[in-house]
Scaffold this active site. Structure first.
Site, PDB file in Angstrom:
ATOM      1  N   ASN A   9      30.687 -24.157  29.183  1.00 61.80           N
ATOM      2  CA  ASN A   9      32.086 -24.596  29.255  1.00 61.80           C
ATOM      3  C   ASN A   9      32.100 -26.121  29.228  1.00 61.80           C
ATOM      4  O   ASN A   9      31.732 -26.763  30.212  1.00 61.80           O
ATOM      5  CB  ASN A   9      32.694 -24.060  30.566  1.00 61.80           C
ATOM      6  CG  ASN A   9      34.118 -24.550  30.766  1.00 61.80           C
ATOM      7  OD1 ASN A   9      34.732 -25.132  29.885  1.00 61.80           O
ATOM      8  ND2 ASN A   9      34.647 -24.305  31.958  1.00 61.80           N
ATOM      9  N   LYS A  11      34.608 -28.082  29.011  1.00 63.53           N
ATOM     10  CA  LYS A  11      35.791 -28.651  29.689  1.00 63.53           C
ATOM     11  C   LYS A  11      36.402 -29.775  28.844  1.00 63.53           C
ATOM     12  O   LYS A  11      36.381 -29.685  27.625  1.00 63.53           O
ATOM     13  CB  LYS A  11      35.424 -29.112  31.102  1.00 63.53           C
ATOM     14  CG  LYS A  11      34.659 -28.047  31.877  1.00 63.53           C
ATOM     15  CD  LYS A  11      34.538 -28.355  33.341  1.00 63.53           C
ATOM     16  CE  LYS A  11      33.690 -27.288  34.012  1.00 63.53           C
ATOM     17  NZ  LYS A  11      33.653 -27.391  35.452  1.00 63.53           N
ATOM     18  N   HIS A  95      39.616 -19.581  35.253  1.00 61.06           N
ATOM     19  CA  HIS A  95      38.730 -20.623  35.800  1.00 61.06           C
ATOM     20  C   HIS A  95      39.425 -21.300  36.983  1.00 61.06           C
ATOM     21  O   HIS A  95      40.634 -21.536  36.945  1.00 61.06           O
ATOM     22  CB  HIS A  95      38.381 -21.656  34.715  1.00 61.06           C
ATOM     23  CG  HIS A  95      37.244 -22.538  35.125  1.00 61.06           C
ATOM     24  ND1 HIS A  95      37.397 -23.579  36.010  1.00 61.06           N
ATOM     25  CD2 HIS A  95      35.922 -22.515  34.808  1.00 61.06           C
ATOM     26  CE1 HIS A  95      36.224 -24.159  36.214  1.00 61.06           C
ATOM     27  NE2 HIS A  95      35.309 -23.524  35.488  1.00 61.06           N
ATOM     28  N   GLU A  97      39.553 -24.248  37.937  1.00 59.85           N
ATOM     29  CA  GLU A  97      40.268 -25.499  37.632  1.00 59.85           C
ATOM     30  C   GLU A  97      41.659 -25.199  37.077  1.00 59.85           C
ATOM     31  O   GLU A  97      42.615 -25.921  37.338  1.00 59.85           O
ATOM     32  CB  GLU A  97      39.437 -26.342  36.648  1.00 59.85           C
ATOM     33  CG  GLU A  97      38.233 -26.967  37.348  1.00 59.85           C
ATOM     34  CD  GLU A  97      37.056 -27.275  36.437  1.00 59.85           C
ATOM     35  OE1 GLU A  97      37.216 -27.284  35.201  1.00 59.85           O
ATOM     36  OE2 GLU A  97      35.952 -27.495  36.981  1.00 59.85           O
ATOM     37  N   GLU A 167      32.300 -17.151  40.074  1.00 62.17           N
ATOM     38  CA  GLU A 167      32.096 -18.592  40.227  1.00 62.17           C
ATOM     39  C   GLU A 167      32.623 -19.056  41.584  1.00 62.17           C
ATOM     40  O   GLU A 167      33.828 -19.314  41.729  1.00 62.17           O
ATOM     41  CB  GLU A 167      32.865 -19.337  39.133  1.00 62.17           C
ATOM     42  CG  GLU A 167      32.397 -19.049  37.733  1.00 62.17           C
ATOM     43  CD  GLU A 167      32.616 -20.270  36.848  1.00 62.17           C
ATOM     44  OE1 GLU A 167      31.631 -20.764  36.312  1.00 62.17           O
ATOM     45  OE2 GLU A 167      33.768 -20.736  36.727  1.00 62.17           O
ATOM     46  N   GLY A 173      30.444 -27.764  39.908  1.00 63.73           N
ATOM     47  CA  GLY A 173      30.385 -29.218  39.738  1.00 63.73           C
ATOM     48  C   GLY A 173      29.959 -29.955  40.995  1.00 63.73           C
ATOM     49  O   GLY A 173      30.063 -31.181  41.071  1.00 63.73           O
ATOM     50  N   SER A 213      27.010 -24.811  39.165  1.00 65.63           N
ATOM     51  CA  SER A 213      25.883 -25.763  39.210  1.00 65.63           C
ATOM     52  C   SER A 213      24.546 -25.165  38.811  1.00 65.63           C
ATOM     53  O   SER A 213      23.508 -25.523  39.371  1.00 65.63           O
ATOM     54  CB  SER A 213      25.780 -26.414  40.598  1.00 65.63           C
ATOM     55  OG  SER A 213      26.929 -27.180  40.868  1.00 65.63           O
TER      56      SER A 213
END
Ligand code: PEP
Length: 250
Positions: A9, A11, A95, A97, A167, A173, A213
């Site tokens: 991904n 992003k 996701h 985010e 996730e 991250g 990560s």
């Protein structure tokens, strides 16, 4: 048999030149004989060029988002038909985010999920708990709740068209990774939930991938676990060598 999958991904991290360079570098070092579904998710403006560059390469190109309508007055949005018309293979939905920064709640995600699956557009659907949930030992309840309100509202799922990405938000991250045992424990739990909802056959054939990560030095131990079928990779997918090393870890 469920598929092994590694998806990168990207992003909002790369421009056209960088995106092209990434694909060219991945192609150079990618071993087509590895039995893994390799996916990349570039940004919207670069999808057409990406699908052209990946043609005949066994690399799937995913979008990072899609609208829940098929057509109409939705300024700034992108539909499934648009993505399919440039040979995009599927979409990442749910996701954290998108959930957090763009208020994508379970209702909207269910609409996106339904329209995607109905139109035969493969979905890589993300779920996962916050640090607070994990610290309060609420992570099982959290992922069950996310699934109850989205995927499990759909009566029939096809493992060819739906991948679950677990996730944990606290690992995205941050450099923190779930331990292989933590990943296995919750992947197994998710697989059991799938089995209760859709039966053992569907559950056994649905890929459940881990994201948070993952790096070349942590991938192998996580991927080795029985119910972990690969990874959704953020930061490390921006380095072709790291990404391919992660693919090779399966
Ligand atoms: C992600 O954003 O899906 C992700 C897993 O990111 P990272 O690998 O950077 O934690």
């Amino acid at each position: 048999m469920r598929k092994k999958i590694v998806a990168g991904n990207w992003k909002m991290n790369v421009d056209l030149n960088e995106s092209t360079d990434l694909i060219k570098s991945i192609k150079k070092i990618y071993d087509h004989n590895i039995d893994v579904e390799v996916c990349i998710a570039p940004s919207f403006p670069f999808l057409k060029e990406s699908t052209e560059l990946c043609q005949g390469e066994k690399i799937k190109v995913l979008a990072q988002n899609v609208n829940d309508n098929l057509k109409g007055a939705f300024t700034g949005e992108v539909s499934i038909h648009m993505l399919k018309s440039i040979n995009v293979d599927g979409v990442i939905l749910g996701h954290s985010e998108r959930r957090e920064y763009y208020n994508e709640d379970d209702d909207l995600l269910l609409r996106k999920l339904k329209v995607s699956l109905k139109n035969n557009f493969k979905v890589y659907f993300c779920i996962g708990e916050s640090l607070e949930d994990r610290e309060k030992n609420n992570h099982f309840e959290k992922v069950k709740n996310q699934l109850d309100k989205t995927v499990f509202k759909i009566d029939n799922i096809d493992p060819e068209n739906l991948v679950i990405a677990y996730e944990p938000i606290w690992a995205i991250g941050t450099g923190l990774t779930a331990s292989p045992e933590q990943a296995q424990e919750i992947h197994k739990y998710i697989r059991n939930l799938l089995s209760e909802r859709y039966g053992k056959k569907i559950s056994d054939n649905t890929s459940i991938i881990y994201g948070g990560s993952v790096k070349p030095n942590s991938a192998r131990d996580i991927f080795e676990k029985q119910d972990v079928d690969g990874g959704l990779i953020g930061g490390a997918s921006l380095s072709p060598q790291d990404f391919i090393d992660i693919v090779r870890s399966i």
